[in-house]
Design a protein around this motif. Structure first.
Motif, PDB file in Angstrom:
ATOM      1  N   SER A   1       0.875  -1.142  -0.086  1.00  0.00           N
ATOM      2  CA  SER A   1       0.000  -0.199  -0.008  1.00  0.00           C
ATOM      3  C   SER A   1       0.966   1.151   0.072  1.00  0.00           C
ATOM      4  O   SER A   1       2.133   1.018  -0.531  1.00  0.00           O
ATOM      5  CB  SER A   1      -0.718   0.077   1.280  1.00  0.00           C
ATOM      6  OG  SER A   1      -0.223   0.011   2.407  1.00  0.00           O
TER       7      SER A   1
ATOM      8  N   SER B   1      -7.188   5.361   5.358  1.00  0.00           N
ATOM      9  CA  SER B   1      -7.685   4.082   4.692  1.00  0.00           C
ATOM     10  C   SER B   1      -6.887   2.542   4.998  1.00  0.00           C
ATOM     11  O   SER B   1      -7.497   1.609   4.569  1.00  0.00           O
ATOM     12  CB  SER B   1      -7.615   4.072   3.077  1.00  0.00           C
ATOM     13  OG  SER B   1      -6.193   4.076   2.641  1.00  0.00           O
TER      14      SER B   1
ATOM     15  N   PRO C   1      -5.915  -0.091   7.907  1.00  0.00           N
ATOM     16  CA  PRO C   1      -6.163  -0.313   9.387  1.00  0.00           C
ATOM     17  C   PRO C   1      -5.223   0.016  10.512  1.00  0.00           C
ATOM     18  O   PRO C   1      -5.654   0.402  11.506  1.00  0.00           O
ATOM     19  CB  PRO C   1      -6.540  -1.680   9.339  1.00  0.00           C
ATOM     20  CG  PRO C   1      -6.947  -1.994   7.844  1.00  0.00           C
ATOM     21  CD  PRO C   1      -6.338  -1.193   6.931  1.00  0.00           C
TER      22      PRO C   1
ATOM     23  N   ASN D   1      -3.453   2.624  10.171  1.00  0.00           N
ATOM     24  CA  ASN D   1      -3.472   4.034  10.158  1.00  0.00           C
ATOM     25  C   ASN D   1      -1.858   4.834   9.965  1.00  0.00           C
ATOM     26  O   ASN D   1      -1.701   5.776  10.577  1.00  0.00           O
ATOM     27  CB  ASN D   1      -3.966   4.679  11.603  1.00  0.00           C
ATOM     28  CG  ASN D   1      -5.370   4.301  11.859  1.00  0.00           C
ATOM     29  OD1 ASN D   1      -6.222   4.637  11.061  1.00  0.00           O
ATOM     30  ND2 ASN D   1      -6.008   3.259  12.895  1.00  0.00           N
TER      31      ASN D   1
ATOM     32  N   GLY E   1      -2.937  -4.402   6.514  1.00  0.00           N
ATOM     33  CA  GLY E   1      -4.421  -4.901   6.709  1.00  0.00           C
ATOM     34  C   GLY E   1      -5.397  -4.154   5.828  1.00  0.00           C
ATOM     35  O   GLY E   1      -6.402  -4.593   5.806  1.00  0.00           O
ATOM     36  N   GLN E   2      -4.993  -3.407   4.805  1.00  0.00           N
ATOM     37  CA  GLN E   2      -5.774  -2.773   3.941  1.00  0.00           C
ATOM     38  C   GLN E   2      -6.508  -3.776   3.053  1.00  0.00           C
ATOM     39  O   GLN E   2      -7.674  -3.774   2.720  1.00  0.00           O
ATOM     40  CB  GLN E   2      -5.004  -1.894   2.876  1.00  0.00           C
ATOM     41  CG  GLN E   2      -6.031  -0.940   2.176  1.00  0.00           C
ATOM     42  CD  GLN E   2      -5.202   0.066   1.696  1.00  0.00           C
ATOM     43  OE1 GLN E   2      -4.273  -0.237   0.598  1.00  0.00           O
ATOM     44  NE2 GLN E   2      -5.579   1.538   1.838  1.00  0.00           N
TER      45      GLN E   2
ATOM     46  N   ALA F   1      -7.519  -6.832   3.754  1.00  0.00           N
ATOM     47  CA  ALA F   1      -8.659  -7.419   4.336  1.00  0.00           C
ATOM     48  C   ALA F   1     -10.050  -6.843   4.448  1.00  0.00           C
ATOM     49  O   ALA F   1     -10.937  -7.479   4.706  1.00  0.00           O
ATOM     50  CB  ALA F   1      -7.965  -7.654   5.983  1.00  0.00           C
ATOM     51  N   THR F   2      -9.979  -5.701   3.936  1.00  0.00           N
ATOM     52  CA  THR F   2     -11.186  -4.648   3.900  1.00  0.00           C
ATOM     53  C   THR F   2     -11.961  -5.126   2.653  1.00  0.00           C
ATOM     54  O   THR F   2     -13.004  -4.529   2.533  1.00  0.00           O
ATOM     55  CB  THR F   2     -10.904  -3.299   4.162  1.00  0.00           C
ATOM     56  OG1 THR F   2     -10.286  -2.789   2.884  1.00  0.00           O
ATOM     57  CG2 THR F   2     -10.059  -3.092   5.339  1.00  0.00           C
ATOM     58  N   SER F   3     -11.280  -5.901   1.532  1.00  0.00           N
ATOM     59  CA  SER F   3     -11.935  -6.078   0.427  1.00  0.00           C
ATOM     60  C   SER F   3     -12.204  -7.620   0.290  1.00  0.00           C
ATOM     61  O   SER F   3     -11.647  -8.177   0.904  1.00  0.00           O
ATOM     62  CB  SER F   3     -10.885  -5.506  -0.597  1.00  0.00           C
ATOM     63  OG  SER F   3      -9.820  -6.159  -0.534  1.00  0.00           O
TER      64      SER F   3
END
Length: 255
Positions: free
Chosen positions: A183, A212, A214, A216, A249-250, A252-254
């Motif tokens: 990311s 955006s 997790p 931060n 962790g980004q 994991a949000t999709s």
């Protein structure tokens, strides 16, 4: 000293992830061939790296210059054990209806053609020696969409496709090919992305990008380099054709 006397070739080595990787391989005893568009910037950035090193200015979009950096590396060190295929640009951000073919050509010439040419000529050396490891610098943009970033996103999707195909083509030779998919990373490229996204309001853009994730925050270049070292090491001896998200962790949000 896991990489003692191993020969590591890195493109985009004058800053960001490339420079962080160069420093870490040097700490592990590697011999370095460092490539960047600006010889002057490369010499300045690499001046404090304590390692046997070759510094080469080259435009990765021009095949003759890619052939030259590979040839000079082979002539100097006799082999190439690790290739960090890292050079890349983000280009100008615009919605598709406002984009230009000129910007498309610029982004794809570096991120796709440049990466392809590096693989084409480095893999010839690795096939001859029947060993080697490649790590391509992709992006979570190669896995997701992003408004205004269609060209960068498309180029990184393409790179992940090349990554998989290359791994299959050279598996029988004992060569592994993988990719990292970060990311946002706290580098000069991210400063450019912030400006592209919200010129004059870069700090707000940064806060939005970090929110955006997790965790931060942005990744550090050193964190990406650590993953590169693992994937190119003998500890990853049965890993090839894969990409590894390193995104706080980004992903994991999709879905």
């Amino acid at each position: 000293m896991e990489f003692k006397d191993k020969v590591v070739l890195i493109t985009g080595a004058a800053g960001g992830i490339g420079l962080a990787a160069a420093k870490k391989y040097a700490e592990q005893g590697a011999k370095l061939s460092l490539v960047d568009l600006s010889q002057e910037s490369l010499e300045k950035a690499a001046g404090e790296i304590d390692a046997e090193k070759l510094l080469l200015g080259a435009d990765v979009t021009k095949e003759e210059e890619v052939e030259n950096y590979v040839r000079q590396t082979k002539e100097r060190f006799g082999r190439i054990d690790v290739f960090i295929n890292n050079a890349g640009i983000n280009g100008d951000f615009k919605n598709i209806v406002d984009q230009t073919v000129e910007n498309l050509d610029k982004v794809f010439s570096v991120n796709v053609v440049g990466a392809f040419l590096g693989l084409k000529h480095v893999l010839k050396v690795m096939i001859d020696q029947k060993s080697g490891s490649v790590v391509n610098t992709a992006s979570n943009g190669g896995l997701l969409g992003a408004p205004g970033m269609s060209l960068y996103v498309a180029s990184k999707h393409a790179l992940l496709g090349i990554n998989k195909s290359a791994a299959l083509e050279v598996a029988d030779y004992g060569i592994r090919v993988n990719a990292v998919a970060p990311s946002g990373v706290d580098t000069a490229m991210m400063r450019s992305i912030e400006t592209n996204a919200a010129k004059g309001h870069e700090e707000e853009a940064r806060k939005g990008f970090e929110a955006s994730v997790p965790m931060n925050r942005y990744a550090t270049a050193e964190e990406i380099a650590d993953l590169m070292l693992f994937l190119s090491s003998d500890r990853a001896s049965f890993i090839t054709g894969s990409y590894y998200r390193i995104d706080g962790g980004q992903g994991a949000t999709s879905v």
